[in-house]
Design an enzyme around this catalytic site. Structure first.
Site, PDB file in Angstrom:
ATOM      1  NE  ARG A  21      -4.099  -1.821   2.049  1.00 54.97           N
ATOM      2  CZ  ARG A  21      -4.948  -2.217   2.984  1.00 54.97           C
ATOM      3  NH1 ARG A  21      -4.765  -1.840   4.237  1.00 54.97           N
ATOM      4  NH2 ARG A  21      -5.973  -2.976   2.678  1.00 54.97           N
ATOM      5  CD  GLU A  33      -4.394  -6.846  -5.321  1.00 58.61           C
ATOM      6  OE1 GLU A  33      -5.146  -7.814  -5.106  1.00 58.61           O
ATOM      7  OE2 GLU A  33      -4.355  -5.848  -4.590  1.00 58.61           O
ATOM      8  CB  THR A  39      -3.459 -16.464  -0.710  1.00 61.08           C
ATOM      9  OG1 THR A  39      -3.472 -17.433  -1.748  1.00 61.08           O
ATOM     10  CG2 THR A  39      -2.315 -16.733   0.247  1.00 61.08           C
ATOM     11  CE1 TYR A 116      -9.863  -7.560  -5.454  1.00 62.37           C
ATOM     12  CE2 TYR A 116      -7.985  -8.862  -6.202  1.00 62.37           C
ATOM     13  CZ  TYR A 116      -8.536  -7.947  -5.335  1.00 62.37           C
ATOM     14  OH  TYR A 116      -7.762  -7.387  -4.372  1.00 62.37           O
ATOM     15  CG  ASP A 134     -12.448  -9.048  -2.128  1.00 63.16           C
ATOM     16  OD1 ASP A 134     -13.452  -8.357  -1.861  1.00 63.16           O
ATOM     17  OD2 ASP A 134     -11.499  -9.180  -1.340  1.00 63.16           O
ATOM     18  CB  CYS A 188     -18.264  -6.873   7.519  1.00 69.36           C
ATOM     19  SG  CYS A 188     -19.923  -7.440   7.100  1.00 69.36           S
ATOM     20  CB  CYS A 195     -23.323  -6.387  14.348  1.00 75.38           C
ATOM     21  SG  CYS A 195     -23.076  -7.595  13.028  1.00 75.38           S
ATOM     22  CB  CYS A 204     -26.158  -3.148   8.475  1.00 69.50           C
ATOM     23  SG  CYS A 204     -25.850  -4.841   7.942  1.00 69.50           S
TER      24      CYS A 204
END
Length: 355
Positions: A21, A33, A39, A116, A134, A188, A195, A204
């Site tokens: 990043r 990627e 993975t 993706y 994804d 999530c 939550c 949600c």
DNA sequence: AAGGCGGGGGT
DNA sequence: ACCCCAGCCTT
């Protein structure tokens, strides 16, 4: 506040600091990627560093021997990814003058790059407005909107791709895409998402309706098949018998010890009576079993492997040569044990047994 | 549209 | 035992 802005605010506070990043270099992002396809980040991280060190630029990758790439990939699984990467690197050299492309329409032409990965590379390297879809994205969106359309059906894929594109922050696709994947991975989660402290718990749909643990919906695949492998560790005069796997099955073109497969769960005693065994070995070939049955669990089959060692090297008689076997010459005891151990105990396939 | 392809971790 | 993971390719 919009979904995207709320998500990115969450990300700025809770997002992970991952090495890929800190760059916009499409080659480095591509590397990460492909490694991360199916993975986990923790599993892929050491491989990412290893590959970047071995091949700092794409031209080095393209110039490498396939054996070297596979050796670095050893143990990561889905080995076609490594072969496709080599193809892709060569395509970059031949078709793109060695300059790794960064646009969606260009990168998706590369072997091993699908929807993706093309969205990920183009958004992260040049902020192109393509939404990644994804496993994390399916989960987050299916819960947020309460959609029970199966995510692995044709219709579901289309529906979620459209919603993902609608939700994307067009001005900062890069940050948004990183954010939604981290949100799926950290907050999530598939099991027991927290939550109560979620920034979306008021809007949600799945949470409001109490169906979080039933989303996303996924069509079930076929049951795993059981297979029974019998490996022969055969050595004589500092030579070790090895063979190369075929093209079509699991571990395509990788190396292993000579192996016979049976339909039934046979022990050595039963194996000796099979026509198959006598096709390959003389009656005088006497084997002893090494250890117990080893279970290799793959995503779509269970392999029960037994290992046998020749009791007396002099009794070796190989009756057929259609085994595609070869000898590893002048192997010393340490190297041999390393080889056997890595194969038998560590559940890792061998890429190149020639040291 | 469905099946094949790995290894690891979680419940 | 079953699910999931920064999916893709082939049939």
């Amino acid at each position: 506040m919009s979904f995207a802005l709320k998500l990115m605010n969450w990300y700025r506070e809770h997002g992970r600091d991952l090495p890929w990043r800190n760059t916009q270099n499409p080659y480095i992002i591509w590397l990460s990627e492909i490694i991360l396809q199916q993975t986990r980040v923790e599993q892929g991280l050491p491989y990412f560093h290893r590959f970047l060190e071995a091949f700092p630029i794409v031209t080095k990758f393209a110039a490498a021997e396939e054996e070297e790439i596979l050796r670095l990939w050893q143990g990561l699984g889905y080995y076609s990814r490594a072969r496709n990467m080599h193809k892709a690197a060569k395509m970059v050299v031949n078709d793109f003058d060695g300059i790794f492309p960064s646009s969606y329409t260009e990168v998706i032409r590369l072997s091993g790059v699908g929807d993706y990965t093309a969205a990920a590379i183009s958004s992260f390297s040049s902020n192109e407005a393509k939404a990644v879809v994804d496993g994390n994205v399916y989960r987050v969106l299916s819960r947020y909107f309460g959609i029970d359309e199966p995510i692995n059906g044709t219709k579901g894929k289309k529906v979620f791709a459209e919603i993902a594109a609608d939700m994307l922050d067009m001005k900062d696709a890069s940050t948004y895409n990183q954010a939604i994947m981290d949100f799926g991975a950290l907050q999530c989660k598939p099991k027991k998402p927290d939550c109560e402290i979620c920034v979306f718990n008021l809007e949600c749909v799945a949470h409001r309706e109490g169906i979080v643990d039933r989303l996303p919906v996924k069509l079930r695949g076929k049951a795993s098949k059981n297979r029974y492998f019998h490996y022969f560790i055969v050595e004589s005069d500092n030579q070790l018998l090895m063979s190369k796997r075929g093209e079509a099955d699991v571990w395509a073109n990788l190396y292993e010890f000579p192996m016979l497969e049976t339909e039934q769960d046979l022990t050595l005693e039963g194996l000796l009576k099979t026509a198959q065994f006598s096709e390959y070995f003389d009656e005088e070939a006497s084997f002893v079993q090494l250890g117990n049955v080893t279970k290799h669990i793959l995503s779509h089959q269970n392999i029960y492997a037994r290992f046998y060692m020749l009791e007396d090297a002099k009794s070796l008689r190989i009756k057929k040569s259609n085994w595609n076997y070869f000898f590893v010459e002048k192997i010393d005891t340490l190297a041999k044990h390393k080889l056997i151990f890595s194969f038998l105990e560590k559940n890792k396939q061998l890429i190149n047994p020639k040291f």
